[in-house]
Design a protein around this motif. Structure first.
Motif, PDB file in Angstrom:
ATOM      1  N   GLU A 148       0.844  -1.203   0.000  1.00 31.56           N
ATOM      2  CA  GLU A 148       0.000   0.000   0.000  1.00 31.56           C
ATOM      3  C   GLU A 148       0.875   1.247   0.000  1.00 31.56           C
ATOM      4  OE1 GLU A 148      -2.971   1.992   3.379  1.00 31.56           O
ATOM      5  OE2 GLU A 148      -2.533  -0.173   3.405  1.00 31.56           O
ATOM      6  N   HIS A 150       0.644   5.670  -0.316  1.00 26.89           N
ATOM      7  CA  HIS A 150      -0.166   6.892  -0.345  1.00 26.89           C
ATOM      8  C   HIS A 150       0.622   7.955  -1.118  1.00 26.89           C
ATOM      9  CE1 HIS A 150      -2.940   5.438   2.934  1.00 26.89           C
ATOM     10  NE2 HIS A 150      -1.922   4.599   3.023  1.00 26.89           N
ATOM     11  N   THR A 161      -4.513   6.360  -2.523  1.00 22.81           N
ATOM     12  CA  THR A 161      -3.974   5.147  -1.926  1.00 22.81           C
ATOM     13  C   THR A 161      -3.969   4.063  -2.992  1.00 22.81           C
ATOM     14  OG1 THR A 161      -4.868   5.746   0.230  1.00 22.81           O
ATOM     15  CG2 THR A 161      -4.163   3.471  -0.062  1.00 22.81           C
ATOM     16  N   THR A 190      -9.524   2.149   4.821  1.00 22.61           N
ATOM     17  CA  THR A 190      -8.826   3.300   4.259  1.00 22.61           C
ATOM     18  C   THR A 190      -9.835   4.216   3.580  1.00 22.61           C
ATOM     19  OG1 THR A 190      -6.827   1.986   3.856  1.00 22.61           O
ATOM     20  CG2 THR A 190      -7.047   4.041   2.628  1.00 22.61           C
ATOM     21  N   LYS A 194      -9.038   5.329  -3.769  1.00 18.93           N
ATOM     22  CA  LYS A 194      -8.330   4.046  -3.723  1.00 18.93           C
ATOM     23  C   LYS A 194      -8.283   3.406  -5.102  1.00 18.93           C
ATOM     24  CE  LYS A 194     -11.130   2.621  -0.385  1.00 18.93           C
ATOM     25  NZ  LYS A 194     -11.760   1.821   0.705  1.00 18.93           N
TER      26      LYS A 194
END
Length: 286
Positions: A148, A150, A161, A190, A194
């Motif tokens: 992951e 950001h 993300t 989250t 995304k």
């Protein structure tokens, strides 16, 4: 009577645990990113790609870097990356890609391997603010992760993300479904924009892809040939780009460069065993 007195606090404890635990608690829903729509003219645009580089076992690092530069994406999810392994000549492939492409590259370790590490990378034209490795259930097989990152991309009100995944290869989908559920479990907490990309090692309409569809929108187009493996004569699609369900994206173009239609003069089968998937899109709702 003493028995009832002893059991009452336990009942209260279990009741409180059931009410307060798990996902989708109010605090998990809090977000600074409010719902907003954009006109076609105002919508921020993004080019993303997923690319399995086969740890430079097919083409050289220079050829892989040339391919990545030709893709020219804002963000690329890269699978099968070696860092200081014996088989790759003790090269830190993530750092080498950063040097050769000029992009920001973050590495996520999945396993220790051959004197070094092996895992996933995310390359970005823009600074990567933070990363996290989410371990996925793998049993006694190769440890798989969801990596992951950001990333603050100009034009977007919040960091994007990006989740990168490379799932299990076994024909039985049970392990992959467990991995998808763990990945979804991490991603649902989250908030914000995304995107999920990666080599899911399964085909469209499979149980794996259907499970992913619970929380993600798979980018599809009946006019596009999505077959991505093997690169020399593609037979099946195993590589995907998906978006979070909170957003609405307008897909402008999808490119899966086939052998008879090279993309920026890259000979893909000489670079790696997977074709990349490249998507240009605009975000109409955040």
């Amino acid at each position: 009577m003493k028995l009832k007195t002893a059991l009452l606090p336990l009942a209260l404890i279990f009741s409180a645990t059931a009410m307060a635990g798990g996902h989708r608690e109010p605090y998990q829903a809090q977000s600074n990113l409010l719902n907003k729509t954009y006109s076609q003219e105002q919508a921020p645009s993004l080019r993303v790609a997923t690319f399995n580089m086969a740890a430079a076992r097919v083409g050289s690092m220079e050829e892989i870097a040339k391919a990545i530069k030709a893709i020219d994406a804002d963000v690329i999810a890269i699978q099968e990356v070696d860092v200081l392994t014996g088989r790759s000549g003790k090269v830190d492939q993530a750092k080498q890609l950063e040097k050769l492409t000029g992009m920001h590259v973050a590495f996520g370790r999945a396993i220790d391997f051959d004197g070094g590490q092996y895992g996933l990378a995310i390359a970005s034209k823009y600074p990567i603010l933070k990363t996290e490795v989410n371990l996925l259930p793998s049993g006694t097989r190769e440890q798989r992760i969801g990596f992951e990152a950001h990333i603050k991309v100009p034009g977007f009100e919040a960091p994007i993300t990006v989740f990168n995944a490379h799932l299990d290869t076994k024909e039985d989908p049970a392990m992959r479904i467990d991995q998808v559920r763990a990945l979804n479990d991490a991603a649902i907490d989250t908030r914000g924009i995304k995107i999920l990309m990666g080599d899911m090692n399964d085909v469209p309409n499979s149980a794996t892809v259907q499970e992913l569809g619970r929380y993600w929108n798979n980018i599809v187009d009946s006019e596009v040939d999505f077959r991505s493996w093997p690169a020399g004569n593609p037979e099946i699609q195993v590589d995907y780009i998906m978006t979070g369900k909170a957003q609405r994206w307008q897909v402008e173009s999808i490119t899966v460069p086939q052998v008879n239609a090279p993309y920026s003069d890259v000979n893909w089968p000489a670079v790696t065993d997977h074709l990349p998937i490249i998507v240009d899109m605009k975000m109409l709702e955040q």
